[in-house]
Every structure is written in C-alpha cells, then in structure tokens.
Design a protein around this motif. Structure first.
Motif, PDB file in Angstrom:
ATOM      1  N   ARG A  84       0.852  -1.189   0.000  1.00 26.62           N
ATOM      2  CA  ARG A  84       0.000   0.000   0.000  1.00 26.62           C
ATOM      3  C   ARG A  84       0.886   1.237   0.000  1.00 26.62           C
ATOM      4  NH1 ARG A  84       0.469  -2.204   4.959  1.00 26.62           N
ATOM      5  NH2 ARG A  84       0.968  -0.850   6.711  1.00 26.62           N
ATOM      6  N   SER A  86       1.913   5.144   1.623  1.00 31.93           N
ATOM      7  CA  SER A  86       2.304   5.523   2.973  1.00 31.93           C
ATOM      8  C   SER A  86       2.116   7.014   3.183  1.00 31.93           C
ATOM      9  CB  SER A  86       3.765   5.132   3.242  1.00 31.93           C
ATOM     10  OG  SER A  86       4.624   5.758   2.316  1.00 31.93           O
ATOM     11  N   SER A 136       2.609  -4.402   5.749  1.00 32.05           N
ATOM     12  CA  SER A 136       2.400  -4.687   7.171  1.00 32.05           C
ATOM     13  C   SER A 136       3.484  -5.577   7.747  1.00 32.05           C
ATOM     14  CB  SER A 136       1.029  -5.335   7.388  1.00 32.05           C
ATOM     15  OG  SER A 136       0.914  -6.515   6.611  1.00 32.05           O
ATOM     16  N   ARG A 607      -5.218   3.718   5.637  1.00 32.30           N
ATOM     17  CA  ARG A 607      -4.356   3.215   4.577  1.00 32.30           C
ATOM     18  C   ARG A 607      -4.217   4.284   3.511  1.00 32.30           C
ATOM     19  NH1 ARG A 607      -6.475  -1.906   1.255  1.00 32.30           N
ATOM     20  NH2 ARG A 607      -7.622  -0.268   0.162  1.00 32.30           N
TER      21      ARG A 607
END
Length: 650
Positions: A84, A86, A136, A607
C-alpha cells in the motif's frame, strides 16, 4: 570471501540500532550505508547474498553490481496484495495555524515528491508505476532515520488499460528508513527494460538504480526480477572541489543523487538530480544551513546488462558565497528536456544571530520560534531546455545559456538571471547588491510540474506551462492564520512569456490552495498549447492536499484575473484526500480510457491507496486490487462531478 554465517552475523550487528560499529565503514557509499538495505524482520535482505558490511570497491564490483536484488525473495514470501501507499510528515517542522499544528509535509506521500519524476510511464497497453509504499510485514521495531513510520518498500506495478488487468507488483528494494525523500522513480529504455532510480538523502543512503531482467511484453508485462546496476556514489570533491567542500578540516562526503528525474533520450538516461554540497565555512558561520542544493546532470549508458555512469555535470551551481541552491522539476517530450527551478536565498530571518522579531512564528503548540533556513526562502522561477540530450541548454527565448560539453554551467547570479521566467516580488533584486541582513523574502515559489510542446522531435520550444504554488508572507509554506489561507497561497501557471494565470481562484484574493506543498500536474495535448491540469484544492484542513480538481487552459475572466476553466472535481464530501498528483509519462489519451494521472489517496482505514485516473475523472484503485481486473470507471460512492468515460466531451 566471508562465509554466509559470518556475513549474517556482521550484517546483523552492523544494522542493529543500538550499535555504532558502522562508523568503521564509509556510509556515504550507497552500498555500504546500513540504512540503505533493511535487515530487520520479514523484510530482510537475503543473507546468502553479498556483504553490506564491506565498503570496498572490490566487494561492490564483484558481489553487488549487476546482481539480482537481495529482496527478490520477498516476491514469494510476502503477500504483494498487502502493499500500500504511505503517509509522511515532518513533525519537527510545525507551524501553529488556527489551533492546529501544521507540518511542512503531510498526508498521503507515496507519489511525491514533485521534484522526482516520472512515477508512472505508459508503454504499449500498459502503464508501469512505482510504489513508494509500505507493507504490514515491514513494520518498524525501532525508529529509523528521520521518522518512526513504516519502512519504505519499493515495488513496480503494471496496469493494462485495455483489459483492466492489475498485475501483482514486483518488490524491488526495502530501506531501513521511512524518509519520504528516499523516493523512487521509474522509466523505460528503447529496448523495453524498466529502470528504477531510488533516491539517497543528502550525504547518506546514496542513490540506487535497478533494471528489470525482462523487457516490456505487451501481452503479459512480465518484468521478472530486478538487478542492482548502480549503487556507487561520487565524491563531493570530484563534483565540486573549487567552490564548496573547501574546508580541509571537514569531510566532503561521497554524494548520491537526490530528487531523481530520469529521462530516456538519445539512447541514454539523462538523470537530472540534486546534490547536497557542503557550503563554504564563511556561509555556514553566518546562516543557519550547512549544505547547498545544486542541480546536476548524470548520464547513464546501458551496456551489457547494466549501466555505465559518466561523471556528473553541473547544471545550476552558483559559485557565490550567498545563494544556497535550487529545487527543480523537469520533463521530456519529443526528445527535448525541459527544467524549471527556483533559487534559495538567505535573508534577515536566516541569520544565525540578529534575526528580527518579525521572523518569529507560532511553532508547535503555539510556542514562538524562528524556524527559517535559507532553503525555505524559495523565490523566482527559472527555465531552460535542451534539444540535444543535455549538451546545450537554452532559455525560453531560445538563447543558449550553457554548453555542458565545455564544462559550462549556470554559475553566477547574472547568468541565472538570463534564465529568469517569473519574478514574484520585483522589489527583491538578487542580482545587483542583494543584502540579506536588510532583506526579508515575502513571496516564495514552490515548483510543482511543467509540460512543453515542440515543433517536432528535438525541435524548438513552442509552448510552456509551469505549475507552481506561490506563497505570501515571511513564514513560508503555511499562512499565519487559517483565515488568510485563501489569499496567501495560490496555484499559478506560468507560460513561456512569463505570464501568469490562476488556478482554482474566484479572483486574485480568493484562492483555495491552503498549503504550499499541495502538488498537482499539468499536461499539454497536441501542438496548440492546449493543456489540462489536476490539482488537489483545499478541503479546509490547512494540510497539504485536498480534493482533485480538473481544469483546462481555455482561460476565463474571474474578477481581476484570468483563470483556468473548471472541468470537474472530486466530491467535497468524499472523505479521501489526495496529494502529489502526477502525470503518466508518455501517456496517449486516444479513447479517454487510458490513465494520464497517478496519485496517492488517503483511505478511511488509515491506509494510503494508489489511483490511476483518466482525463475526465474516471479511476481505478490499484492497492487492494492487485492480481485482479478492473477497468477505469467513474466513482459511485461520491460522484466525481462531470466525470465521463468518453473522450473530448468537456
């Protein structure tokens, strides 16, 4: 050669956050900096690979250069679908505005900085894009340099605009830092190989360059693994031994590239980049800054599966004892390189002693502070372009400024003035008799993007659009009060004649860009100079970014100014904010279904999502959908005003 066990032990000790043994190494070499190669947790490098505790040239040439990425194994051990974007902010640089601590950087940052490009590039039916993101499984177990967020994970994704296929990304590298300045860009050479250029930071974590093992394949876009083809920095003394790095009692480090801008032209990569050069002692004694940000050009020649780097050449590096450098944006079209940049000048607020009371502003939690440094005094807008791959550079009036093959560069304020395109405050003359102790910079220019048209391949400039934010007041990137936000920070487009037009304003005193680090992009279509842009207009929170607004260059009159015409916008109630909207390099918008914009977007679950968008608001969310097929569509949860999937209807 060290055994695998020995290498793992040394590397583990070296990279421990409580150990200072890496001082024995030269961390200013890109391949020997312990924070350039993460070795913590599930996102560690492959310990059967080379030793990163050996900074010798022999170790680099034998075991590191042109070898498969030490993180390639993560493509089988990690779930790429969990990649994802940041966030990033500089919480040590806060202004207190309207009861809120406002940071210099803020919000979704994975497609920034504006000074690094390109972030996405179209090749055939595919758009390749870089993920400067997080995973993660790569969460921090100890604070990394500069911020305690998640480690930077770099990956290359691909999207097919005809089939809607969103490929699972290929992980390229992981750094033991979350510093937003270590951003990566990508581009494609004429053979179809994809290159990833990962920025260093100042004199640390030097630049890294990777190349895909496979060429672009229009059917499957299977890039294979990535090889590390360059990680060797240049010595500061080699780059500038005459005018900086002059104090023999101080180190002048090996320096990697920062803010990479990678363009394929004339069968080579021309990397326009910034180097942080140690300023002379007489400057550091007087002003609150130790490094000058100078603009360089580095040429890379593809050879036998790798790259040969030529010695970097100065482009803009003033030899005076006054200016502190420049920030730039650039682009390439039809084989022509174009660059726009500002200049950083000291003033009365950046003196080490004797700064006036007006220099104080409300810092964190309302405490009065003087946080001014010269590189925040970004003023004036300059422009130059090259028709011959960076050999010679001309100004907007087509006059030759420099010939790099003869060692020429912009080295004086007078020569810099020949490239001047726009001066926001004509009362500040930096050429004739500039006196910092009696001057206060009150108008700043933050460069965001530019685009050009030319009269054919390698031709002369025919039109220019430079997108900037202009900020009033002595305190830089945010106004002193929230009520001033509409008046003090505005988005402008400057053309080849230095004329300015407004974006998102009802008149010159009512604008919506409430943070100077809000960043959009501009794209010229065809040869007429008609252009479109996307910009994240304020959502009223005083942070960088906001809601996506689309405009075109068919100018309209609004009050006392000319403004770009509104084309559509993200719904103002949409909870997702956007920043760092980037253009897709070499994008061809034929049907309206091809992506031309790429941005980072906040999501409700904290997210950051990555989004590709067409010209008229149609979108596809990439993160969370890797390995699936989704065509670009108009948003439905919060309708994007005037969104359409057709072409040329607005």
């Amino acid at each position: 050669m060290k055994t695998k066990a020995t290498k793992a032990l040394i590397a583990g000790l070296l990279l421990s956050p409580v150990l200072s043994a890496h001082a024995a190494l030269d961390p200013t070499k890109g391949y020997a900096d312990p924070f350039n190669f993460n070795n913590h947790g599930k996102c560690s490098f492959n310990d059967s690979g080379p030793s990163y505790s050996d900074d010798s040239d022999y170790n680099y040439d034998t075991y590191i250069k042109n070898k498969v990425s030490p993180y390639h194994h993560l493509n089988t051990t990690l779930n790429e679908r969990l990649l994802r974007g940041s966030y990033y902010s500089l919480d040590n640089q806060l202004f207190y505005v309207g009861g809120q601590n406002v940071p210099k950087y803020s919000g979704p940052a994975s497609t920034g900085s504006a000074k690094a490009a390109p972030m996405a590039v179209q090749s055939g039916d595919w758009t390749y894009y870089i993920i400067n993101g997080a995973h993660s499984d790569c969460a921090l177990n100890a604070p990394a340099p500069n911020k305690g967020y998640e480690r930077l994970v770099y990956a290359v994704g691909a999207y097919n605009h005809k089939t809607g296929m969103i490929k699972e990304p290929v992980i390229v590298h992981v750094k033991d830092t979350s510093d937003f300045h270590d951003t990566a860009v990508l581009n494609v050479d004429s053979q179809g190989y994809v290159y990833v250029f990962i920025s260093g930071r100042n004199s640390t974590r030097g630049g890294l360059i990777y190349r895909s093992s496979n060429k672009h394949d229009n059917f499957f876009a299977n890039l294979g693994s990535f090889k590390l083809v360059d990680a060797k920095n240049e010595r500061g003394l080699t780059l500038d031994r005459d005018h900086n790095c002059t104090d023999s009692t101080k180190s002048c480090y090996n320096l990697g590239f920062t803010y990479p801008q990678a363009w394929w032209v004339n069968n080579k990569f021309v990397l326009l980049n910034t180097r942080y050069i140690q300023a002379p002692t007489e400057m550091t004694n007087e002003y609150k800054q130790t490094a000058r940000r100078q603009l360089y050009m580095t040429e890379y020649l593809p050879q036998s599966g790798g790259l040969t780097a030529l010695t970097s050449k100065k482009l803009v590096a003033l030899d005076d004892k006054l200016s502190f450098g420049h920030y730039s944006v650039s682009t390439e079209r039809n084989g022509v390189l174009a660059m726009a940049f500002n200049v950083h000048m000291p003033d009365s607020c950046t003196l080490k002693t004797g700064a006036r009371s007006e220099c104080l502003a409300l810092g964190k939690n309302g405490i009065k502070q003087n946080r001014h440094v010269p590189n925040d005094n970004r003023t004036n807008l300059y422009f130059m372009y090259s028709r011959d791959g960076g050999k010679t550079w001309k100004n907007a009036k087509h006059r030759t400024l420099i010939d790099t093959s003869r060692g020429q560069y912009i080295n004086t304020l007078n020569k810099l003035n020949e490239a001047l395109l726009y001066q926001p405050d004509t009362s500040v003359d930096i050429v004739s008799g500039y006196h910092p102790e009696s001057t206060t910079i009150k108008k700043r220019i933050y460069v965001k993007d530019l685009d050009i048209t030319t009269n054919g391949y390698g031709g002369y400039l025919t039109s220019l659009k430079v997108l900037v934010t202009e900020a009033d007041g002595i305190h830089g990137f945010v106004p002193k009060t929230s009520a001033e936000s509409r008046r003090m920070i505005r988005a402008l487009v400057i053309d080849q004649n230095g004329n300015k037009d407004y974006v998102g304003c009802y008149n010159s005193a009512d604008c919506w860009a409430d943070h100077a680090y809000s960043s959009g992009t501009v794209i010229s279509h065809g040869q007429s100079g008609y252009s479109e842009l996307a910009f994240p207009m304020s959502s009223g929170d005083k942070l960088a970014g906001g809601k996506v607004h689309l405009y075109n260059s068919n100018l309209k009159t609004a009050g006392d100014v000319k403004v770009w015409s509104y084309m559509g916008a993200q719904h103002y109630r949409d909870p997702n904010d956007v920043n760092y909207i980037r253009k897709v390099h070499d994008a061809k918008s034929v049907t309206g279904q091809e992506p031309v914009y790429f941005w980072a977007q906040s999501a409700s679950n904290s997210r950051v999502d990555l989004v590709l968008s067409g010209r008229y608001g149609q979108q596809v969310q990439l993160t969370g959908n890797f390995g699936t097929s989704k065509k670009m569509t108009c948003p439905t949860a919060y309708v994007f005003n005037r969104c359409t999937t057709a072409n040329n209807v607005m």
